[in-house]
Design an enzyme around this catalytic site. Structure first.
Site, mmCIF file in Angstrom:
data_model
loop_
_atom_site.group_PDB
_atom_site.id
_atom_site.type_symbol
_atom_site.label_atom_id
_atom_site.label_comp_id
_atom_site.label_asym_id
_atom_site.label_seq_id
_atom_site.Cartn_x
_atom_site.Cartn_y
_atom_site.Cartn_z
ATOM 1 N N TYR A 38 4.534 3.772 -0.234
ATOM 2 C CA TYR A 38 5.436 2.775 0.347
ATOM 3 C C TYR A 38 6.355 2.176 -0.708
ATOM 4 O O TYR A 38 7.568 2.067 -0.528
ATOM 5 C CB TYR A 38 4.581 1.688 0.999
ATOM 6 C CG TYR A 38 5.328 0.461 1.433
ATOM 7 C CD1 TYR A 38 6.382 0.542 2.350
ATOM 8 C CD2 TYR A 38 4.968 -0.792 0.951
ATOM 9 C CE1 TYR A 38 7.057 -0.593 2.751
ATOM 10 C CE2 TYR A 38 5.641 -1.931 1.355
ATOM 11 C CZ TYR A 38 6.684 -1.827 2.256
ATOM 12 O OH TYR A 38 7.357 -2.951 2.650
ATOM 13 N N LEU A 92 1.464 3.337 -10.146
ATOM 14 C CA LEU A 92 1.417 2.682 -8.839
ATOM 15 C C LEU A 92 0.312 3.252 -7.953
ATOM 16 O O LEU A 92 -0.072 2.625 -6.960
ATOM 17 C CB LEU A 92 2.760 2.854 -8.117
ATOM 18 C CG LEU A 92 4.033 2.421 -8.859
ATOM 19 C CD1 LEU A 92 5.251 2.731 -7.995
ATOM 20 C CD2 LEU A 92 3.990 0.952 -9.202
ATOM 21 N N ALA A 93 -0.175 4.449 -8.275
ATOM 22 C CA ALA A 93 -1.139 5.141 -7.410
ATOM 23 C C ALA A 93 -2.366 4.256 -7.146
ATOM 24 O O ALA A 93 -2.981 3.739 -8.080
ATOM 25 C CB ALA A 93 -1.569 6.451 -8.070
ATOM 26 N N TRP A 94 -2.703 4.119 -5.853
ATOM 27 C CA TRP A 94 -3.875 3.316 -5.477
ATOM 28 C C TRP A 94 -4.156 3.545 -3.997
ATOM 29 O O TRP A 94 -3.264 3.402 -3.156
ATOM 30 C CB TRP A 94 -3.620 1.830 -5.731
ATOM 31 C CG TRP A 94 -4.878 1.022 -5.762
ATOM 32 C CD1 TRP A 94 -5.505 0.449 -4.688
ATOM 33 C CD2 TRP A 94 -5.668 0.708 -6.896
ATOM 34 N NE1 TRP A 94 -6.639 -0.206 -5.090
ATOM 35 C CE2 TRP A 94 -6.769 -0.071 -6.452
ATOM 36 C CE3 TRP A 94 -5.568 0.998 -8.244
ATOM 37 C CZ2 TRP A 94 -7.743 -0.556 -7.311
ATOM 38 C CZ3 TRP A 94 -6.531 0.516 -9.110
ATOM 39 C CH2 TRP A 94 -7.605 -0.248 -8.644
ATOM 40 N N THR A 142 -1.650 -7.225 -8.472
ATOM 41 C CA THR A 142 -1.500 -7.910 -7.190
ATOM 42 C C THR A 142 -1.879 -9.382 -7.325
ATOM 43 O O THR A 142 -2.727 -9.745 -8.153
ATOM 44 C CB THR A 142 -2.387 -7.268 -6.112
ATOM 45 O OG1 THR A 142 -2.365 -8.078 -4.929
ATOM 46 C CG2 THR A 142 -3.830 -7.149 -6.581
ATOM 47 N N TYR A 147 -10.281 -5.361 -3.229
ATOM 48 C CA TYR A 147 -8.993 -4.957 -3.805
ATOM 49 C C TYR A 147 -8.659 -5.826 -5.020
ATOM 50 O O TYR A 147 -8.329 -5.321 -6.096
ATOM 51 C CB TYR A 147 -7.919 -5.094 -2.723
ATOM 52 C CG TYR A 147 -6.510 -4.763 -3.172
ATOM 53 C CD1 TYR A 147 -6.205 -3.579 -3.831
ATOM 54 C CD2 TYR A 147 -5.462 -5.650 -2.885
ATOM 55 C CE1 TYR A 147 -4.912 -3.278 -4.213
ATOM 56 C CE2 TYR A 147 -4.159 -5.349 -3.261
ATOM 57 C CZ TYR A 147 -3.894 -4.171 -3.925
ATOM 58 O OH TYR A 147 -2.602 -3.882 -4.299
ATOM 59 N N LYS A 164 -8.548 -4.556 -9.014
ATOM 60 C CA LYS A 164 -7.324 -4.689 -9.809
ATOM 61 C C LYS A 164 -7.542 -5.609 -11.009
ATOM 62 O O LYS A 164 -7.091 -5.329 -12.130
ATOM 63 C CB LYS A 164 -6.184 -5.226 -8.937
ATOM 64 C CG LYS A 164 -5.569 -4.197 -8.008
ATOM 65 C CD LYS A 164 -4.689 -3.198 -8.784
ATOM 66 C CE LYS A 164 -3.883 -2.320 -7.848
ATOM 67 N NZ LYS A 164 -3.025 -1.365 -8.568
#
Length: 566
Positions: free
Chosen positions: A299, A356-358, A396, A419, A423
């Site tokens: 996204y 950014l991969a997650w 985040t 999450y 992170k």
């Protein structure tokens, strides 16, 4: 393993020393500047050197603003004399070698011939006075010492060459003094001399400056002529060009001592040419980097890839599929989480990696966040160990947990979702794994909107309901305030924050502007001409949702303001 400590790491010489010794095998570098170690605080200097125990300390830290030294004598003395003394004393205590960088301004400039190492010092300004005194401190304090005098230094940073080039952008005629003589010396050439000197094991005072001499006006003329710039250099006398500090008229220094030991420095003209050639090459390529974006088909990733491509960079897009990625990007299907120690080489050694991969970023309590954590850490660690110079990792706001108000970069974290926990843990693990050789930015995102059929946000759900023909959308009170940012603006911030290396650490990628959820959703409905109304109060406001949370944009504003000026 040789452990070398470099002070003044952000200065012209410090930067060049770091570049040089990074490539020398079996050398471990420690480098500091005012943010890491204030050399004017004795206990901090003693503690740092005692703890790290370098084999050699190269003191490139100094207050070198000659005119400002006249007005700020206390600061100049504290840095140039007391700071040197504290470093020298701590170095002597552990039996290490001390290399002190000094200046031609310790001389009065009255001698007609080049100065030799044995000549008496007699400075004409306060800067020279502090440097002459610092030399005596070193000679009297440290048994294993090198005092290396240089002159008219130019390198990466503020210097005469760059000043002339900046002036040439707006002026066709520049006044430059023509009765002060010395030897312009490049930081790169000085580092070469330093490395030779310290390997001789012959302690003492050395002169290390480029061969031959010129006046400041001749220096400027050569720079403009070499670059083909039509700039007139108006030659004036020192008496016509008044400065706060008096300058010596002739500080040409002899390098015969070095030559007899088997080392010759190139001429100042050759050094200028090499510097300008390198600068010209850097300027032409500075806007073009090889950037690997992981999670490039996601996204957010798709927009980051496009932002980088639009800025003219070579982008390598890494993901499991590539259907929505800009065709200009090069596709990279290397398995990132293979735990391959040589993954950086396998990825063809990019200049920058934006990670950014997650998985399941919109499902905050998915077990995959914890299950995947180790693979993310090992991947990033192997990149760093492989020599990656610059790394950006997506974070985040959920790392912080429940919070009301503006989240700053140093706001304590207490995540309450898997999450956020994952992170936050990765950020902490990265702090342990990172080295001095890599610049790391941790990009903390907030509430993202835009491209809304491709995510799981309230805006996506609202759009889907409107497309299905629903006339009402069940909603909360909408009073909570958040930091909303469009996905395209966020992508641009991520790209710019990743391309620069001046602002590091945690960076809030945000607007800094709290807006109520109701206002933002109503705005979204109007902008997209959706035939649907919000059913306020259909859902209760969740107890764990903050009444207002947003990001402090100080760092990102600093980055983006510089971009706008270009």
């Amino acid at each position: 393993m040789m452990k070398i400590m470099i002070t003044g790491a952000h200065g012209q010489l410090g930067k060049e020393l770091i570049k040089f010794y990074r490539l020398v095998p079996d050398v471990e570098l420690l480098y500091t500047d005012i943010d890491e170690l204030d050399i004017t605080v004795r206990k901090d200097v003693q503690s740092y050197i005692k703890k790290n125990r370098p084999n050699m300390v190269i003191n490139a830290a100094a207050y070198t603003a000659v005119d400002r030294c006249e007005d700020d004598k206390e600061k100049a003395f504290a840095i140039n004399v007391e700071g040197t003394k504290y470093l020298a004393q701590a170095t002597q205590e552990i039996g290490a070698v001390f290399v002190h960088i000094s200046t031609d301004y310790v001389f009065d400039g009255l001698k007609q011939e080049p100065y030799v190492e044995e000549d008496m010092t007699n400075p004409k300004n306060f800067y020279g006075i502090t440097k002459a005194e610092s030399e005596q401190v070193v000679l009297q304090t440290v048994d294993r010492h090198y005092v290396i005098r240089t002159s008219w230094l130019f390198g990466e940073g503020h210097n005469f060459v760059n000043t002339m080039l900046n002036l040439s952008k707006t002026q066709k005629s520049i006044q430059v003094v023509n009765d002060q003589k010395g030897s312009p010396t490049s930081a790169a050439e000085l580092v070469r001399a330093i490395d030779f000197i310290v390997k001789t094991n012959t302690y003492g005072i050395y002169h290390a400056c480029c061969d031959e001499a010129c006046t400041w006006a001749e220096f400027a003329d050569y720079v403009f002529d070499y670059l083909g710039l039509n700039i007139k250099v108006e030659k004036v006398l020192s008496t016509e060009y008044k400065t706060k500090a008096e300058r010596p008229l002739n500080t040409t220094m002899s390098t015969e001592k070095l030559k007899k030991m088997g080392f010759s420095m190139i001429s100042w003209k050759q050094a200028v040419e090499k510097y300008l050639d390198k600068k010209r090459e850097f300027d032409s390529n500075m806007d073009k980097k090889k950037v690997l974006v992981t999670g490039a088909n996601g996204y957010l990733g798709r927009h980051v890839v496009k932002a980088l491509l639009d800025k003219g960079h070579d982008v390598y897009a890494s993901d499991l599929r590539f259907d929505d990625i800009d065709d200009r990007a090069k596709k990279c299907d290397v398995q990132l989480f293979s735990r391959n120690e040589h993954i950086y080489d396998e990825l063809d050694r990019p200049d920058i990696v934006i990670h950014l991969a997650w998985r399941n970023g919109f499902i905050h309590n998915a077990d995959t966040h914890i299950a995947d954590l180790y693979d993310h850490y090992i991947f990033l660690k192997h990149l760093i160990d492989g020599g990656l110079p610059r790394l950006s990792v997506m974070g985040t706001m959920h790392e912080v947990g429940y919070f009301e108000g503006a989240i700053k970069e140093d706001t304590p974290t207490n995540p309450i979702s898997l999450y956020g926990i994952a992170k936050n843990s990765l950020r902490q693990m990265l702090n342990v794994a990172k080295k001095d050789t890599v610049d790391v930015t941790w990009l903390r995102a907030y509430y993202i909107l835009g491209d809304d059929l491709k995510n799981n946000s309230v805006f996506s759900k609202l759009t889907q309901k409107a497309m299905e023909g629903a006339k009402e959308f069940p909603f909360t009170s909408g009073k909570n305030k958040y930091d909303f940012i469009s996905v395209t603006e966020l992508a641009n911030q991520i790209a710019e924050a990743s391309l620069q290396n001046e602002v590091l650490g945690v960076i809030n990628c945000c607007t800094g502007n709290p807006v109520s959820l109701a206002d933002k959703v109503e705005e979204y409905i109007a902008e997209n001409n959706l035939d649907i109304k919000l059913q306020y109060g259909a859902f209760p406001d969740r107890e764990y949702d903050s009444s207002g949370v947003w990001g402090d944009p100080t760092k990102i504003n600093r980055i983006m303001s510089k971009v706008k000026k270009v």
